[in-house]
Write an enzyme that holds these catalytic residues in place. Structure first.
Site, PDB file in Angstrom:
ATOM      1  N   ARG A 197     -10.096 -11.698   1.482  1.00  0.00           N
ATOM      2  CA  ARG A 197     -11.204 -12.701   1.462  1.00  0.00           C
ATOM      3  C   ARG A 197     -10.157 -14.087   1.289  1.00  0.00           C
ATOM      4  O   ARG A 197     -10.272 -15.247   1.457  1.00  0.00           O
ATOM      5  CB  ARG A 197     -11.214 -12.666  -0.337  1.00  0.00           C
ATOM      6  N   LYS A 240       0.702  -0.954  -0.499  1.00  0.00           N
ATOM      7  CA  LYS A 240      -0.262   0.071  -0.050  1.00  0.00           C
ATOM      8  C   LYS A 240       1.201   1.306   0.117  1.00  0.00           C
ATOM      9  O   LYS A 240       2.050   1.159   0.479  1.00  0.00           O
ATOM     10  CB  LYS A 240      -1.070  -0.310   1.395  1.00  0.00           C
TER      11      LYS A 240
HETATM   12  N1  BES Z   1      -8.128  -4.317   4.305  1.00  0.00           N
HETATM   13  C1  BES Z   1      -8.319  -3.194   3.377  1.00  0.00           C
HETATM   14  C2  BES Z   1     -10.039  -3.112   2.916  1.00  0.00           C
HETATM   15  C3  BES Z   1      -9.726  -1.322   3.930  1.00  0.00           C
HETATM   16  C4  BES Z   1      -9.567   0.176   3.483  1.00  0.00           C
HETATM   17  C5  BES Z   1      -9.765  -1.269   4.612  1.00  0.00           C
HETATM   18  C6  BES Z   1      -9.235   0.615   4.178  1.00  0.00           C
HETATM   19  C7  BES Z   1     -10.351   0.019   5.350  1.00  0.00           C
HETATM   20  C8  BES Z   1      -9.496   0.921   5.408  1.00  0.00           C
HETATM   21  C9  BES Z   1      -8.143  -4.978   2.852  1.00  0.00           C
HETATM   22  O1  BES Z   1      -7.481  -4.766   2.761  1.00  0.00           O
HETATM   23  C10 BES Z   1      -7.529  -4.256   0.787  1.00  0.00           C
HETATM   24  O2  BES Z   1      -6.201  -3.441   0.918  1.00  0.00           O
HETATM   25  N2  BES Z   1      -8.497  -4.379  -0.313  1.00  0.00           N
HETATM   26  C11 BES Z   1      -8.422  -3.755  -1.825  1.00  0.00           C
HETATM   27  C12 BES Z   1      -8.898  -4.454  -2.002  1.00  0.00           C
HETATM   28  C13 BES Z   1      -8.299  -4.470  -3.682  1.00  0.00           C
HETATM   29  C14 BES Z   1      -6.903  -4.982  -4.242  1.00  0.00           C
HETATM   30  C15 BES Z   1      -8.839  -5.157  -4.782  1.00  0.00           C
HETATM   31  C16 BES Z   1      -8.977  -1.856  -1.584  1.00  0.00           C
HETATM   32  O3  BES Z   1     -10.163  -2.037  -1.003  1.00  0.00           O
HETATM   33  O4  BES Z   1      -7.789  -1.443  -1.764  1.00  0.00           O
HETATM   34 MN    MN Z   2      -5.701  -5.463   1.950  1.00  0.00          MN
END
Ligand code: BES
Ligand code: MN
Ligand code: ZN
Length: 497
Positions: A346, A272
């Site tokens: 997931r 990230k």
């Molecule tokens: N934990 C994150 C989602 C999230 C984002 C929770 C902000 C709380 C606040 C999750 O694991 C994630 O990174 N999701 C990605 C999915 C994508 C790679 C398909 C996302 O939401 O960008």
């Molecule tokens: Mn994630």
């Protein structure tokens, strides 16, 4: 904060909170204070500003005719519309005002008006609102100024049915305890609350009569949980799966709750960006809510058989970390091509859900997860998304959320979404490669691991953490889901006496 109940009396120490309704209509106790002060309250209302609307407060220091050090008149809005959430909010707002005011004690007069007949319940809801707003997470602050520390230590709720309130409080207190437990878990920094520490805190709940099992990587490997283990393989911290069981109803099939517990989500090799990455310390809020729910059910000895299963991992980049392109085999036997290591929740839930339905044969499963950023694009911070393969279950959860002030909004799952995660070289991939319907894509992925069981998925990424305080929720960890699920269980699945 220590909560107690007492019959309505004229004299009190410390701060006093009384109620008023829309139109500036004073409750009986407020009216008596007004009289004792020769009309000071009505005069203040006549001066303008305060109408008794929800959320309003009128504050008096050294009001004549009462021993109270200060008096807050809290607006409840239209008398005919007063409900439990209104009372909680009034008490919560007053606590926010008083918490660091120097006052040590607050007394609420629980007068809720004509429409709220149950005096004991009215008192309990004010006590609950007060308790929930008084939550603090400041044990790591070593240099706090005295004036920033909470002074308020005691809340007394005066009620026409103090004995009834005291009895009814036990269940509310169990709920507040579960909410506090969850808020602590979600607030803890990731260097403290790793999977092992999270599991230890669950194990400590054996004291309450919960059965708790902790599976480590060796056990999960034996079970074939390649999806969950792949996420944790880049971390120093060992992944854990915690199973909590509350057996409050003989031999009936259990109901099951499953939580995403990513104790830190760096994104892994699909790292990230740095901005806001610290938010990912609360990527275990789904697991936190499940643990808090189990605590509440045990603490109030709920007449239900419930299972809580949480998958605990850390998602880190490392030489040993999972790569984009890796193919893992889940416990279900289905293979997953990991296109993005940041779509890790997931993967964790795939194995946790499969394990839960396979081992426990539950009546249904509800999972909670901070699964997608996309849910915030769709719903902002006012609703969690619910996806469900069963309308009745979705309806029950929606009603419970409404009653507890934890709103849900249903989003669709259709086959067209499901087809979007088909992969050329494995049974599925963990993302689609576009941003379309991001939250629903997460949901249909999970659906491939629930078999024929009734199931609902709650995406709580938008509601687990609050940058702004609300009436009964201080800034920070909300513990969203504990109240909703506790109400859902009580309203639909508990054996009657
Ligand atoms: N934990 C994150 C989602 C999230 C984002 C929770 C902000 C709380 C606040 C999750 O694991 C994630 O990174 N999701 C990605 C999915 C994508 C790679 C398909 C996302 O939401 O960008
Ligand atoms: Mn994630
Ligand atoms: Zn995540």
């Amino acid at each position: 904060m220590i909560v107690s109940f007492a019959p309505v009396a004229k004299t009190v120490d410390g701060a006093l909170v009384v109620t008023a309704f829309e139109g500036g209509v004073l409750s009986p106790f407020a009216a008596s204070l007004d009289k004792g002060s020769r009309g000071a309250i009505k005069k203040a209302i006549a001066a303008g500003g305060f109408t008794g609307a929800k959320g309003q407060m009128l504050e008096f220091l050294g009001l004549a005719g009462t021993k109270a050090s200060r008096v807050i008149v809290a607006g409840l809005g239209a008398e005919k519309n007063v409900d439990g959430l209104t009372l909680e909010a009034a008490a919560g707002n007053a606590v926010a005002r008083l918490l660091t005011s120097g006052e040590k004690q607050v007394t609420f007069v629980a007068e809720a008006g004509k429409n709220f007949a149950n005096a004991a319940e009215a008192a309990c809801r004010m006590a609950l609102g007060a308790k929930l707003r008084a939550y603090r997470f400041d044990q790591y602050r070593t240099k706090m100024k005295k004036e920033d520390k909470p002074s308020l230590a005691k809340a007394v709720v005066m009620s026409a049915d103090a004995a009834g309130a005291k009895k009814a409080w036990k269940a509310h207190e169990a709920l507040a305890d579960g909410v506090y437990f969850t808020r602590d878990l979600v607030s803890e920094p990731p260097n403290i609350l790793n999977p092992a520490e999270f599991a230890r805190r669950c194990e400590a709940m054996k004291d309450l009569g919960l059965e708790v099992e902790v599976l480590g990587e060796k056990e999960m490997k034996k079970l074939g949980m390649g999806a969950l283990l792949g996420v944790g393989q880049g971390a120093e911290a060992e992944s854990k799966l915690v199973v909590m069981r509350w057996n409050g109803d003989g031999k009936s099939d259990p109901i099951a709750f499953v939580g995403k517990g990513v104790c830190f989500d760096s994104g892994g090799i699909s790292l990230k960006p740095g901005d806001g990455m610290w938010d990912m310390k609360w990527d275990m809020a789904g697991a936190g809510a499940v643990a808090g729910l189990m605590r509440t059910l045990a603490a109030r000895k709920a007449k239900v058989n419930a299972v809580g299963v949480i998958g605990l991992v850390e998602n880190m980049p490392d030489g040993k970390a999972q790569r984009p392109g890796d193919i893992v085999t889940s416990m279900s036997g289905q293979t997953i091509e990991v296109w993005n290591t940041d779509a890790e929740g997931r993967l964790v839930l795939a194995d946790a859900l499969w394990y839960t339905q396979d081992r426990f044969k539950p009546k249904f499963m509800v999972d909670l997860a901070t699964l997608t950023g996309a849910v915030m694009i769709a719903l902002g911070k006012e609703f969690a998304a619910i996806f469900a393969n069963d309308d009745e279950l979705a309806g029950q959860l929606g009603a419970a959320g409404k009653a507890e002030g934890e709103a849900l909004w249903r989003l669709p799952m259709v086959d067209a979404y499901d087809r979007m995660i088909d992969s050329a070289c494995a049974d599925m991939k963990n993302i689609t490669g576009t941003r379309d319907a991001g939250s629903a894509i997460g949901a249909v992925f999970l659906q491939r691991f629930v078999n024929k069981v009734k199931w609902a998925h709650l995406d709580i990424a938008g509601v687990a953490w609050s940058a702004k305080a609300k009436a009964t929720v201080p800034e920070g960890a909300t513990a969203y889901g504990v109240r909703l699920l506790n109400n859902f269980v009580a309203a639909n699945y508990e054996a009657k006496e």
